[in-house]
Motif scaffolding. Structure first.
Motif, PDB file in Angstrom:
ATOM      1  N   ARG A 328       8.723 -17.120  33.805  1.00 34.52           N
ATOM      2  CA  ARG A 328       8.358 -17.112  32.382  1.00 34.52           C
ATOM      3  C   ARG A 328       7.011 -16.435  32.178  1.00 34.52           C
ATOM      4  O   ARG A 328       6.816 -15.684  31.210  1.00 34.52           O
ATOM      5  N   LEU A 329       6.080 -16.691  33.080  1.00 37.01           N
ATOM      6  CA  LEU A 329       4.757 -16.079  32.955  1.00 37.01           C
ATOM      7  C   LEU A 329       4.829 -14.570  33.128  1.00 37.01           C
ATOM      8  O   LEU A 329       4.266 -13.809  32.327  1.00 37.01           O
ATOM      9  N   LEU A 330       5.530 -14.119  34.151  1.00 35.87           N
ATOM     10  CA  LEU A 330       5.621 -12.690  34.408  1.00 35.87           C
ATOM     11  C   LEU A 330       6.571 -11.979  33.460  1.00 35.87           C
ATOM     12  O   LEU A 330       6.584 -10.739  33.412  1.00 35.87           O
ATOM     13  N   SER A 331       7.359 -12.738  32.708  1.00 41.67           N
ATOM     14  CA  SER A 331       8.287 -12.140  31.746  1.00 41.67           C
ATOM     15  C   SER A 331       7.699 -12.032  30.350  1.00 41.67           C
ATOM     16  O   SER A 331       8.427 -11.709  29.391  1.00 41.67           O
ATOM     17  N   LEU A 332       6.411 -12.293  30.206  1.00 43.31           N
ATOM     18  CA  LEU A 332       5.772 -12.070  28.912  1.00 43.31           C
ATOM     19  C   LEU A 332       5.959 -10.619  28.503  1.00 43.31           C
ATOM     20  O   LEU A 332       5.834  -9.699  29.323  1.00 43.31           O
ATOM     21  N   THR A 333       6.235 -10.408  27.239  1.00 42.17           N
ATOM     22  CA  THR A 333       6.626  -9.079  26.757  1.00 42.17           C
ATOM     23  C   THR A 333       5.656  -7.970  27.140  1.00 42.17           C
ATOM     24  O   THR A 333       6.088  -6.906  27.608  1.00 42.17           O
ATOM     25  N   PRO A 334       4.342  -8.134  26.977  1.00 42.85           N
ATOM     26  CA  PRO A 334       3.440  -7.033  27.360  1.00 42.85           C
ATOM     27  C   PRO A 334       3.525  -6.693  28.842  1.00 42.85           C
ATOM     28  O   PRO A 334       3.515  -5.508  29.211  1.00 42.85           O
ATOM     29  N   LEU A 335       3.614  -7.716  29.704  1.00 41.72           N
ATOM     30  CA  LEU A 335       3.703  -7.456  31.136  1.00 41.72           C
ATOM     31  C   LEU A 335       4.994  -6.726  31.484  1.00 41.72           C
ATOM     32  O   LEU A 335       4.998  -5.776  32.282  1.00 41.72           O
ATOM     33  N   VAL A 336       6.090  -7.164  30.890  1.00 43.18           N
ATOM     34  CA  VAL A 336       7.380  -6.531  31.171  1.00 43.18           C
ATOM     35  C   VAL A 336       7.386  -5.088  30.695  1.00 43.18           C
ATOM     36  O   VAL A 336       7.836  -4.177  31.408  1.00 43.18           O
ATOM     37  N   TRP A 337       6.863  -4.848  29.500  1.00 46.25           N
ATOM     38  CA  TRP A 337       6.902  -3.485  28.935  1.00 46.25           C
ATOM     39  C   TRP A 337       6.044  -2.533  29.768  1.00 46.25           C
ATOM     40  O   TRP A 337       6.464  -1.418  30.079  1.00 46.25           O
ATOM     41  N   VAL A 338       4.868  -2.977  30.141  1.00 42.68           N
ATOM     42  CA  VAL A 338       4.005  -2.126  30.959  1.00 42.68           C
ATOM     43  C   VAL A 338       4.635  -1.883  32.324  1.00 42.68           C
ATOM     44  O   VAL A 338       4.670  -0.747  32.820  1.00 42.68           O
ATOM     45  N   GLY A 339       5.157  -2.944  32.939  1.00 37.73           N
ATOM     46  CA  GLY A 339       5.764  -2.779  34.252  1.00 37.73           C
ATOM     47  C   GLY A 339       6.964  -1.865  34.221  1.00 37.73           C
ATOM     48  O   GLY A 339       7.180  -1.069  35.142  1.00 37.73           O
ATOM     49  N   ARG A 340       7.760  -1.953  33.174  1.00 39.52           N
ATOM     50  CA  ARG A 340       8.981  -1.157  33.075  1.00 39.52           C
ATOM     51  C   ARG A 340       8.692   0.293  32.740  1.00 39.52           C
ATOM     52  O   ARG A 340       9.350   1.200  33.270  1.00 39.52           O
ATOM     53  N   ASN A 341       7.715   0.535  31.868  1.00 33.65           N
ATOM     54  CA  ASN A 341       7.526   1.879  31.329  1.00 33.65           C
ATOM     55  C   ASN A 341       6.262   2.596  31.804  1.00 33.65           C
ATOM     56  O   ASN A 341       6.247   3.829  31.838  1.00 33.65           O
ATOM     57  N   LEU A 342       5.223   1.842  32.139  1.00 36.51           N
ATOM     58  CA  LEU A 342       3.936   2.486  32.422  1.00 36.51           C
ATOM     59  C   LEU A 342       3.430   2.311  33.840  1.00 36.51           C
ATOM     60  O   LEU A 342       2.478   3.001  34.235  1.00 36.51           O
ATOM     61  N   SER A 343       4.007   1.412  34.621  1.00 41.21           N
ATOM     62  CA  SER A 343       3.422   1.128  35.939  1.00 41.21           C
ATOM     63  C   SER A 343       3.413   2.376  36.819  1.00 41.21           C
ATOM     64  O   SER A 343       2.444   2.619  37.547  1.00 41.21           O
ATOM     65  N   TYR A 344       4.474   3.166  36.760  1.00 43.04           N
ATOM     66  CA  TYR A 344       4.511   4.391  37.567  1.00 43.04           C
ATOM     67  C   TYR A 344       3.433   5.369  37.112  1.00 43.04           C
ATOM     68  O   TYR A 344       2.692   5.922  37.935  1.00 43.04           O
TER      69      TYR A 344
END
Length: 401
Positions: A328-344
């Motif tokens: 639940r903590l790591l699935s917070l929307t900002p973390l998910v969006w950054v990880g999915r789209n910007l981490s690379y």
């Protein structure tokens, strides 16, 4: 790094292609998913894993700006390796369970479209700055750009004697992309052979056996002069990627009602926080790339596998317990969006940004400035380069549906 999904971002689940069936003929039922009954069900994205990518890329960025603050921050790259091995293997198994095969050329095409255009854009910018400015941080970038575009930086770094030089300049961090891409080139071929000629249970056992080979190889190679060779070699880091692959194989093998899955879910939940704490201690205390005597010897032999096991525990917990506190903590929307789209993109750009700001003489506020500028460059990379090529990757290949 990576994403993906090293640092290299993992392949989108909607990208995979399926072999076209003749019209008018129903697709035959596949009994037991060809030995992997949960492969298709477990091929979707997991929000917690995307959030974990955000945490990992933040650790790498901090390590490169202020290594004294997190002397072991590069352990996040090890985590990226395990994440990438898990996600890629999960997608390959899902394709096999559906179609009875793995379409290698479409797989390589999707990998190329996901990773290479953004990398080439970075290489072009570094090469231009090298030839048109006097910024010391970009000296020699033209040669480094060529090696980086060919995913050979890890090979060059592995052959460096003594302390690391500045041969790769602002693109030195792309060594991890080389490891991941070389793994992506070889592992689908190996997995396809295993799937065709071995039973599903044997595929699991072979994957587990392959995880042990890099450890034995590192022990055979180890001496202080071989540190660069071990740290940068795909063969010597493969267990970290294969640990993620092993998790994917295990979970694909177990039905939803299998009692062994319940045991795995329970123990993954119990061990997830200790595993995260152990990785945090490594990042905080362990000088991963420094010479610390016997500790370094242990790290460069057994340590890589230990980190792979810890990372695999986190991956399993996030996959199996989406309702848990960590998920639940790591699935917070900002973390998910950054990880999915910007981490690379953040991984690609953060190290050149550090060298740019250092070349301009910035010392105060270097960490927040690097973070802000890296995010801005990652946004530009995503919307101007990555997203258009991702749309191409999602288009069906001619002759397939």
């Amino acid at each position: 790094m990576a994403q993906e999904a090293g640092p290299a971002t993992a392949e989108e689940p909607g990208v995979e292609t399926r072999t076209a069936e003749p019209r008018g003929r129903a697709r035959p039922a596949v009994p037991d998913g060809r030995g992997f009954p949960s492969a298709v069900a477990r091929s979707g994205r997991v929000g917690g894993l995307d959030g974990l990518r955000t945490v990992a890329v933040a650790l790498v960025l901090t390590y490169h700006v202020t290594p004294d603050l997190l002397p072991g921050g590069s352990v996040a790259v090890d985590l990226f390796f395990t994440l990438s091995g898990f996600v890629i293997t999960r997608l390959l198994l899902a394709e096999y369970a559906r179609s009875g095969g793995i379409a290698l050329l479409p797989f390589y095409r999707r990998r190329w479209l996901r990773l290479v255009p953004a990398l080439l854009a970075l290489c072009a910018v570094c090469a231009i700055l090298s030839t048109t400015t006097s910024l010391w941080g970009f000296d020699g970038s033209l040669r480094a750009a060529g090696l980086s575009a060919l995913f050979l930086v890890n090979v060059v770094r592995a052959m460096e004697p003594g302390p690391y030089g500045d041969l790769m300049g602002p693109l030195a961090h792309t060594w991890s992309l080389g490891v991941e891409e070389q793994f992506y080139l070889l592992w689908p071929l190996v997995l396809l052979v295993l799937l065709r000629f071995a039973r599903a249970r044997a595929v699991l056992l072979w994957t587990a056996a392959l995880c042990a080979l890099p450890l034995l190889w590192r022990c055979a190679l180890w001496n202080p002069d071989a540190a660069h060779r071990i740290y940068n070699g795909t063969d010597t880091r493969a267990d970290q990627l294969l640990a993620g692959a092993l998790v994917a194989v295990v979970l694909a093998r177990l039905r939803a009602d299998d009692p062994r899955l319940a045991v795995l879910r329970t123990w993954a939940g119990r061990l997830a926080w200790p595993a995260l704490g152990a990785l945090a201690l490594v990042a905080w205390l362990m000088p991963v790339t420094a010479d610390a005597g016997l500790l370094t010897a242990a790290w460069y032999t057994v340590g890589f596998l230990v980190v792979a096991v810890l990372s695999a525990t986190l991956v399993a917990a996030l996959e199996l317990r989406p309702g848990g506190r960590m998920s639940r903590l790591l699935s917070l929307t900002p973390l998910v969006w950054v990880g999915r789209n910007l981490s690379y993109g953040i991984y690609l750009w953060h190290y050149p940004v550090v060298r740019l700001l250092a070349s301009l003489g910035m010392t105060d506020g270097l960490l927040p400035a690097t973070a802000l500028l890296s995010v801005l460059m990652a946004l530009l990379s995503y919307y101007a380069v990555e997203a258009p090529f991702l749309r191409r990757a999602r288009r069906p290949v001619p002759g397939r549906v």
